[in-house]
Design an enzyme around this catalytic site. Structure first.
Site, PDB file in Angstrom:
ATOM      1  N   GLU A   1      -2.056 -10.941  36.828  1.00  0.00           N
ATOM      2  CA  GLU A   1      -2.212 -12.379  36.651  1.00  0.00           C
ATOM      3  C   GLU A   1      -1.158 -13.030  37.537  1.00  0.00           C
ATOM      4  O   GLU A   1       0.043 -12.898  37.295  1.00  0.00           O
ATOM      5  CB  GLU A   1      -2.000 -12.802  35.204  1.00  0.00           C
ATOM      6  CG  GLU A   1      -2.187 -14.310  35.029  1.00  0.00           C
ATOM      7  CD  GLU A   1      -1.566 -14.869  33.771  1.00  0.00           C
ATOM      8  OE1 GLU A   1      -1.964 -15.980  33.367  1.00  0.00           O
ATOM      9  OE2 GLU A   1      -0.666 -14.231  33.194  1.00  0.00           O
TER      10      GLU A   1
ATOM     11  N   ASP B   1       0.808  -9.393  32.919  1.00  0.00           N
ATOM     12  CA  ASP B   1       0.928 -10.819  32.626  1.00  0.00           C
ATOM     13  C   ASP B   1       1.887 -11.512  33.592  1.00  0.00           C
ATOM     14  O   ASP B   1       2.997 -11.032  33.858  1.00  0.00           O
ATOM     15  CB  ASP B   1       1.428 -10.994  31.193  1.00  0.00           C
ATOM     16  CG  ASP B   1       1.553 -12.447  30.788  1.00  0.00           C
ATOM     17  OD1 ASP B   1       0.513 -13.119  30.680  1.00  0.00           O
ATOM     18  OD2 ASP B   1       2.693 -12.908  30.595  1.00  0.00           O
TER      19      ASP B   1
ATOM     20  N   VAL C   1       2.771 -12.115  36.754  1.00  0.00           N
ATOM     21  CA  VAL C   1       3.650 -11.332  37.629  1.00  0.00           C
ATOM     22  C   VAL C   1       4.482 -12.215  38.558  1.00  0.00           C
ATOM     23  O   VAL C   1       5.492 -11.749  39.118  1.00  0.00           O
ATOM     24  CB  VAL C   1       2.846 -10.307  38.456  1.00  0.00           C
ATOM     25  CG1 VAL C   1       2.156  -9.305  37.546  1.00  0.00           C
ATOM     26  CG2 VAL C   1       1.841 -11.002  39.367  1.00  0.00           C
TER      27      VAL C   1
ATOM     28  N   ASP D   1      -6.135 -17.956  27.632  1.00  0.00           N
ATOM     29  CA  ASP D   1      -5.295 -19.083  28.029  1.00  0.00           C
ATOM     30  C   ASP D   1      -6.092 -20.377  28.152  1.00  0.00           C
ATOM     31  O   ASP D   1      -5.689 -21.422  27.637  1.00  0.00           O
ATOM     32  CB  ASP D   1      -4.627 -18.795  29.375  1.00  0.00           C
ATOM     33  CG  ASP D   1      -3.275 -18.128  29.217  1.00  0.00           C
ATOM     34  OD1 ASP D   1      -2.633 -18.314  28.170  1.00  0.00           O
ATOM     35  OD2 ASP D   1      -2.867 -17.405  30.144  1.00  0.00           O
ATOM     36  N   GLN D   2      -7.209 -20.311  28.867  1.00  0.00           N
ATOM     37  CA  GLN D   2      -7.948 -21.530  29.187  1.00  0.00           C
ATOM     38  C   GLN D   2      -8.616 -22.139  27.961  1.00  0.00           C
ATOM     39  O   GLN D   2      -8.928 -23.326  27.957  1.00  0.00           O
ATOM     40  CB  GLN D   2      -8.988 -21.241  30.277  1.00  0.00           C
ATOM     41  CG  GLN D   2      -8.404 -20.667  31.557  1.00  0.00           C
ATOM     42  CD  GLN D   2      -7.320 -21.543  32.174  1.00  0.00           C
ATOM     43  OE1 GLN D   2      -7.261 -22.751  31.944  1.00  0.00           O
ATOM     44  NE2 GLN D   2      -6.451 -20.935  32.967  1.00  0.00           N
ATOM     45  N   VAL D   3      -8.807 -21.346  26.913  1.00  0.00           N
ATOM     46  CA  VAL D   3      -9.289 -21.887  25.640  1.00  0.00           C
ATOM     47  C   VAL D   3      -8.107 -22.188  24.721  1.00  0.00           C
ATOM     48  O   VAL D   3      -7.945 -23.293  24.216  1.00  0.00           O
ATOM     49  CB  VAL D   3     -10.275 -20.920  24.964  1.00  0.00           C
ATOM     50  CG1 VAL D   3     -10.678 -21.449  23.584  1.00  0.00           C
ATOM     51  CG2 VAL D   3     -11.517 -20.720  25.827  1.00  0.00           C
ATOM     52  N   GLY D   4      -7.263 -21.181  24.525  1.00  0.00           N
ATOM     53  CA  GLY D   4      -6.192 -21.306  23.539  1.00  0.00           C
ATOM     54  C   GLY D   4      -5.135 -22.330  23.878  1.00  0.00           C
ATOM     55  O   GLY D   4      -4.458 -22.847  22.982  1.00  0.00           O
TER      56      GLY D   4
ATOM     57  N   ASP E   1      -8.438 -20.376  40.140  1.00  0.00           N
ATOM     58  CA  ASP E   1      -9.109 -21.475  40.838  1.00  0.00           C
ATOM     59  C   ASP E   1     -10.615 -21.450  40.619  1.00  0.00           C
ATOM     60  O   ASP E   1     -11.260 -22.502  40.555  1.00  0.00           O
ATOM     61  CB  ASP E   1      -8.812 -21.413  42.334  1.00  0.00           C
ATOM     62  CG  ASP E   1      -7.446 -22.004  42.683  1.00  0.00           C
ATOM     63  OD1 ASP E   1      -6.659 -22.256  41.747  1.00  0.00           O
ATOM     64  OD2 ASP E   1      -7.163 -22.195  43.877  1.00  0.00           O
ATOM     65  N   VAL E   2     -11.188 -20.260  40.531  1.00  0.00           N
ATOM     66  CA  VAL E   2     -12.637 -20.176  40.295  1.00  0.00           C
ATOM     67  C   VAL E   2     -12.953 -20.715  38.901  1.00  0.00           C
ATOM     68  O   VAL E   2     -13.920 -21.472  38.718  1.00  0.00           O
ATOM     69  CB  VAL E   2     -13.142 -18.733  40.465  1.00  0.00           C
ATOM     70  CG1 VAL E   2     -14.633 -18.638  40.125  1.00  0.00           C
ATOM     71  CG2 VAL E   2     -12.903 -18.252  41.900  1.00  0.00           C
TER      72      VAL E   2
END
Length: 606
Positions: A299, A262, A264, A394-397, A325-326
């Site tokens: 990450e 996580d 880094v 992350d991108q949802v929560g 970024d993707v």
């Protein structure tokens, strides 16, 4: 699967370099200050600030350490915390489990289909044993690697796991350490590798007793969580060992195949040899010993390919790294969102850049960060070293209400996102339930007991979403879910009846077809960025074609159809989201759809 009887014993040890005295507290006849019955043993000081107990302690025994007459605290390297993170540790014989995976050859994560899940909400029971019952679903989907969100012991019962404080233990409500061994064994029996998400860059705010024992943290560096872990100070040798040994232990004692590390970029280390490089070399040595691949996935927010450059070439030696970024490019293009960090994403030329160059920010200006950011990916870099996704925890929560794309996108948009991730030259990752368009949200939840901490978390979440344009996204003010509320956890549990509904079942078949294509088609499985190109066009960016060697992925974002022509020889339609019409070598792709074609060449007619 059985657990062997054990006569195993240990002499607990602990690093406490500044202590004048350390006592081991065990169950016994005397009464501790809290009224519990204990036996107290003075520990023996050893070299390097280590202390060793003078007695044998068998498997399954509760114990704690008291430094200089202070309160008994759990072991910093506690293998088991059955009484919660504030209670005593318990000894655990990792060799008691009778492993059944002797024939398991392992699986490198590069190019694998990864599936991220959270044990607490993956099933109704929320345990590792219950998750085993759903592994066949992942096999049927075609998953190669199951990635578990953190299982290190954290406060309370429910949480994401990123506030863990007993980094060597397995969260007891999930089943404890023996349950993790059973889970890995069951996964290997089905041909599934297992990756574990671990957090070394910070500890949670409740139950963190490391500073009682030694200088684990430093004021020389700071992170979003406060003091940094001390990786480069004069007393940092044992702290670095604490981190590296933790990684090796998960892989060795629990037969895991990979670790996801996580954030880094928050492992601030100015020493001559970065702790990640040290970890990479230690894991490589273990891989040689066990005779199977072991992977490290970082990450990283740095957009720097040094992360995945071998240590022998001056890099940090990670097997792969996440490429946010993707995700941002895919999400912004398909949803139209432009708030927050999506501000630099959305146009098709940006998506095309991400699909062929990985990093959108590769040295140029990042509006969200307010500075130049990143470095280019060198030519010849294996695209499979980058993990990409349309959804993750992350991108949802970390959306204001934890809503998934399926709550706002049509099915065609979901099919497009899946194709762009699963058929790109990277390592694709899915988030639990994504494959059927789960309508359950994934929200942020905690289970802290301290009222001040609870209020700070509630206030922080509300303030965090105050200036990111969420009112525009949702069309008005929204109520941020209470992280401490039981209904927030319950709302985030997967609904396993959904895949049976026709609409969800159709999307699930699409995901299975795309995963199968990835396994069957060498051009799609390849990480050759040089053999990948993108063309796009149409009014307001209405179509995109991703060329993967001899396989072409036609994406229609508009509602009107697109005509393409296969040239240079015979062609074969490999997958179609919403069907297609075919007239000789000309194919008509419906709007809001995807067509995958194998052909020597493919031209867009219009």
């Amino acid at each position: 699967m059985t657990t062997a009887p054990t006569t195993w014993t240990t002499h607990p040890t602990v690093w406490a370099p500044a202590a004048g005295r350390v006592d081991l507290h065990l169950p016994g006849a005397a009464h501790d200050r809290d009224g519990s019955t204990t036996a107290v043993h003075a520990m023996v000081r050893r070299e390097g600030g280590w202390w060793e107990a003078p007695v044998d302690v068998p498997h399954g025994t509760d114990y704690a350490f008291a430094v200089d007459g202070g309160d008994p605290r759990p072991d910093p390297r506690s293998p088991w915390q059955p009484h919660g993170v504030h209670g005593p540790s318990r000894t655990f014989d990792v060799g008691a489990h009778e492993w059944q995976d002797a024939t398991w050859a392992g699986r490198d994560v590069r190019g694998a289909v990864v599936y991220e899940l959270h044990i607490g909400t993956f099933t109704a029971a929320g345990t590792l044993d219950a998750a085993v019952e759903r592994l066949d679903h992942l096999v049927d989907l075609g998953v190669d690697v199951v990635e578990l969100m953190p299982v290190a012991a954290f406060p309370g019962v429910h949480g994401w796991g990123y506030d863990g404080v007993a980094l060597y233990a397995v969260h007891e409500p999930y089943g404890g350490p023996a349950a993790l061994q059973r889970f890995v064994d069951a996964a290997h029996a089905r041909g599934l590798a297992v990756c574990l998400d671990v957090v070394h860059n910070h500890l949670g705010p409740s139950g963190n007793y490391l500073s009682v024992f030694g200088p684990y943290f430093t004021d020389r560096h700071h992170t979003p969580w406060g003091q940094a872990v001390d990786l480069d100070g004069p007393d940092s040798h044992e702290v670095r060992a604490f981190v590296v040994d933790n990684a090796v232990r998960w892989l060795r004692d629990f037969h895991l195949d990979a670790l996801r590390l996580d954030a880094v970029h928050a492992l601030v280390d100015d020493s001559p040899r970065h702790v990640l490089a040290e970890m990479a070399d230690a894991v490589a040595d273990l891989s040689a010993q066990v005779g199977r691949p072991l992977s490290l996935i970082a990450e990283s927010d740095l957009n720097d390919v040094r992360m995945v450059t071998p240590t022998a070439e001056g890099g940090l030696g990670m097997t792969a790294q996440w490429a946010d970024d993707v995700h941002h490019a895919v999400h912004a293009t398909v949803t139209g969102e432009r708030h927050g960090y999506y501000v630099d994403f959305g146009p098709l030329d940006v998506l095309a850049h991400a699909l062929t160059r990985v990093f959108v920010h590769e040295g140029g200006w990042s509006t969200f960060r307010g500075r130049d950011w990143g470095r280019p990916v060198p030519e010849g870099t294996d695209g499979r070293r980058f993990v990409v996704f349309a959804q993750d925890h992350d991108q949802v929560g970390n959306r204001a209400i934890g809503d998934r794309p399926s709550a706002r996108l049509d099915d065609g948009g979901l099919a497009v996102s899946a194709a762009l991730v699963l058929l790109a030259p990277f390592t694709p990752m899915l988030f639990m339930g994504e494959e059927w368009g789960a309508r359950t949200p994934w929200q942020f939840f905690t289970d802290h007991a301290e009222p001040e901490l609870v209020e700070a978390i509630r206030r922080g979440r509300t303030e965090e979403f105050g200036g990111h344009g969420w009112d525009d996204v949702y069309g008005g003010p929204v109520q941020v879910p209470d992280p401490q509320a039981p209904e927030t956890v319950e709302a985030s549990r997967l609904d396993w009846s959904e895949p049976e509904a026709p609409r969800h079942a159709r999307l699930l078949r699409w995901y299975r077809d795309l995963v199968a294509l990835r396994h069957a088609e060498p051009d799609i499985a390849s990480g050759d960025l040089g053999a990948t190109s993108v063309e796009h066009g149409g009014q307001d960016g209405s179509w995109l074609v991703l060329h993967r060697g001899g396989v072409h992925v036609v994406v229609v974002l508009a509602t009107s159809p697109l005509r393409v022509r296969a040239t240079g020889g015979t062609h074969e339609v490999l997958a179609a989201w919403d069907g297609h019409e075919e007239h000789d070598d000309e194919l008509v792709v419906p709007g809001r759809s995807v067509l995958v074609v194998r052909a020597p060449a493919l031209d867009v007619v219009g």
